[in-house]
Design a protein around this motif. Structure first.
Motif, mmCIF file in Angstrom:
data_model
loop_
_atom_site.group_PDB
_atom_site.id
_atom_site.type_symbol
_atom_site.label_atom_id
_atom_site.label_comp_id
_atom_site.label_asym_id
_atom_site.label_seq_id
_atom_site.Cartn_x
_atom_site.Cartn_y
_atom_site.Cartn_z
ATOM 1 N N ALA A 299 -8.571 12.943 -5.844
ATOM 2 C CA ALA A 299 -7.559 13.397 -6.805
ATOM 3 C C ALA A 299 -6.480 12.342 -7.051
ATOM 4 O O ALA A 299 -5.323 12.673 -7.224
ATOM 5 N N GLY A 300 -6.833 11.093 -7.070
ATOM 6 C CA GLY A 300 -5.863 10.035 -7.330
ATOM 7 C C GLY A 300 -5.446 9.316 -6.057
ATOM 8 O O GLY A 300 -6.225 9.167 -5.127
ATOM 9 N N VAL A 301 -4.181 8.890 -6.059
ATOM 10 C CA VAL A 301 -3.653 8.149 -4.925
ATOM 11 C C VAL A 301 -2.458 8.885 -4.330
ATOM 12 O O VAL A 301 -1.790 9.661 -5.007
ATOM 13 N N VAL A 302 -2.219 8.629 -3.065
ATOM 14 C CA VAL A 302 -1.063 9.196 -2.371
ATOM 15 C C VAL A 302 -0.086 8.058 -2.123
ATOM 16 O O VAL A 302 -0.428 7.074 -1.469
ATOM 17 N N ARG A 303 1.134 8.215 -2.674
ATOM 18 C CA ARG A 303 2.167 7.193 -2.512
ATOM 19 C C ARG A 303 3.158 7.633 -1.440
ATOM 20 O O ARG A 303 3.456 8.812 -1.299
ATOM 21 N N PHE A 304 3.697 6.646 -0.733
ATOM 22 C CA PHE A 304 4.606 6.939 0.367
ATOM 23 C C PHE A 304 6.014 6.391 0.137
ATOM 24 O O PHE A 304 6.963 6.833 0.775
ATOM 25 N N LEU A 305 6.148 5.408 -0.760
ATOM 26 C CA LEU A 305 7.445 4.856 -1.147
ATOM 27 C C LEU A 305 7.443 4.640 -2.659
ATOM 28 O O LEU A 305 6.402 4.325 -3.248
ATOM 29 N N ARG A 306 8.598 4.776 -3.290
ATOM 30 C CA ARG A 306 8.710 4.479 -4.726
ATOM 31 C C ARG A 306 8.715 2.970 -4.975
ATOM 32 O O ARG A 306 8.159 2.489 -5.937
ATOM 33 N N LYS A 307 9.426 2.269 -4.103
ATOM 34 C CA LYS A 307 9.492 0.807 -4.195
ATOM 35 C C LYS A 307 9.876 0.266 -2.831
ATOM 36 O O LYS A 307 10.367 1.002 -1.975
ATOM 37 N N ILE A 308 9.659 -1.013 -2.653
ATOM 38 C CA ILE A 308 10.099 -1.664 -1.422
ATOM 39 C C ILE A 308 11.594 -1.929 -1.584
ATOM 40 O O ILE A 308 12.011 -2.655 -2.484
ATOM 41 N N PRO A 309 12.420 -1.318 -0.736
ATOM 42 C CA PRO A 309 13.870 -1.459 -0.893
ATOM 43 C C PRO A 309 14.371 -2.859 -0.568
ATOM 44 O O PRO A 309 13.715 -3.633 0.113
ATOM 45 N N THR A 310 15.556 -3.127 -1.067
ATOM 46 C CA THR A 310 16.229 -4.395 -0.808
ATOM 47 C C THR A 310 17.029 -4.282 0.487
ATOM 48 O O THR A 310 17.702 -3.283 0.722
ATOM 49 N N ASP A 311 16.932 -5.303 1.311
ATOM 50 C CA ASP A 311 17.722 -5.360 2.537
ATOM 51 C C ASP A 311 19.182 -5.563 2.130
ATOM 52 O O ASP A 311 19.514 -6.559 1.500
ATOM 53 N N PRO A 312 20.068 -4.625 2.460
ATOM 54 C CA PRO A 312 21.464 -4.769 2.036
ATOM 55 C C PRO A 312 22.197 -5.936 2.701
ATOM 56 O O PRO A 312 23.184 -6.415 2.168
ATOM 57 N N ILE B 106 0.840 -1.197 0.000
ATOM 58 C CA ILE B 106 0.000 0.000 0.000
ATOM 59 C C ILE B 106 0.879 1.253 0.000
ATOM 60 O O ILE B 106 0.520 2.267 -0.614
ATOM 61 N N LEU B 107 2.017 1.190 0.657
ATOM 62 C CA LEU B 107 2.918 2.334 0.676
ATOM 63 C C LEU B 107 3.475 2.624 -0.714
ATOM 64 O O LEU B 107 3.757 3.766 -1.051
ATOM 65 N N VAL B 108 3.646 1.578 -1.526
ATOM 66 C CA VAL B 108 4.179 1.729 -2.882
ATOM 67 C C VAL B 108 3.055 2.032 -3.874
ATOM 68 O O VAL B 108 3.155 2.966 -4.673
ATOM 69 N N ASP B 109 1.987 1.230 -3.826
ATOM 70 C CA ASP B 109 0.881 1.404 -4.776
ATOM 71 C C ASP B 109 0.095 2.676 -4.514
ATOM 72 O O ASP B 109 -0.489 3.254 -5.422
ATOM 73 N N GLY B 110 0.046 3.089 -3.274
ATOM 74 C CA GLY B 110 -0.660 4.307 -2.902
ATOM 75 C C GLY B 110 -2.029 4.020 -2.317
ATOM 76 O O GLY B 110 -2.628 2.979 -2.549
ATOM 77 N N ALA B 111 -2.510 4.983 -1.544
ATOM 78 C CA ALA B 111 -3.833 4.897 -0.932
ATOM 79 C C ALA B 111 -4.715 5.954 -1.590
ATOM 80 O O ALA B 111 -4.252 7.044 -1.922
ATOM 81 N N PRO B 112 -5.995 5.641 -1.796
ATOM 82 C CA PRO B 112 -6.880 6.607 -2.455
ATOM 83 C C PRO B 112 -7.000 7.906 -1.652
ATOM 84 O O PRO B 112 -7.177 7.886 -0.436
#
Length: 157
Positions: free
Chosen positions: A98-111, A87-93
């Motif tokens: 006016a669309g969706v609100v996104r909180f992350l671009r992608k789920i990061p990789t654990d280094p 949901i953080l990547v796809d966004g919440a309505p």
């Protein structure tokens, strides 16, 4: 002076000089390799810390957006926290439509693990548990086993 009595300087290295040189180089490499490994590990741990901070900030921003009415609230049993990381990547309505609100671009990789897999904690989970009860994402930590250079296990970061 007679040419046959002239002594020519010898060229090259003696066996002793070669052995001393090899020993010095091996001592230097024995010292440098562990330092290099610790530097690489420290860099991965710094990156992990930054990623965890970014993801926790995204979870907090989602909660803040629910509390202020910017996005449509999730089900009541989540207490305003996201139901998943997706949901953080796809966004919440957006509540304004006016669309969706996104909180992350992608789920990061654990280094540390090299995978985009994280251990989640729900608001309803016990603080000492390592399993996610589902429902909401209240906190996140690395799936890596072991401890960091600071002696703290990755699951407690």
């Amino acid at each position: 002076m007679n040419k046959c009595f002239r002594i020519r300087p010898k060229r090259g290295f003696t066996l002793l000089e070669l052995l001393v040189t090899v020993m010095v180089l091996s001592i230097l490499s024995a010292v440098a390799i562990p330092v290099l490994k610790n530097t690489q590990r420290r860099n991965k741990e710094i990156e992990l810390y930054q990623i965890l901070r970014q993801m926790r900030e995204a979870i907090d921003n989602y909660k803040r957006a629910v509390d202020t009415g910017v996005i449509n609230p999730p089900p009541a049993e989540t207490f305003g926290y996201p139901e998943s990381l997706d949901i953080l990547v796809d966004g919440a309505p957006s509540r304004s439509g006016a669309g969706v609100v996104r909180f992350l671009r992608k789920i990061p990789t654990d280094p540390i693990t090299g995978k985009a897999e994280w251990k989640l904690r729900s608001i309803n989970d016990d603080a000492n548990t390592n399993t996610w009860g589902g429902g909401s994402v209240f906190d996140i930590h690395s799936a890596a086993t072991g401890s960091g250079l600071n002696g703290v296990p990755y699951k407690e970061w």
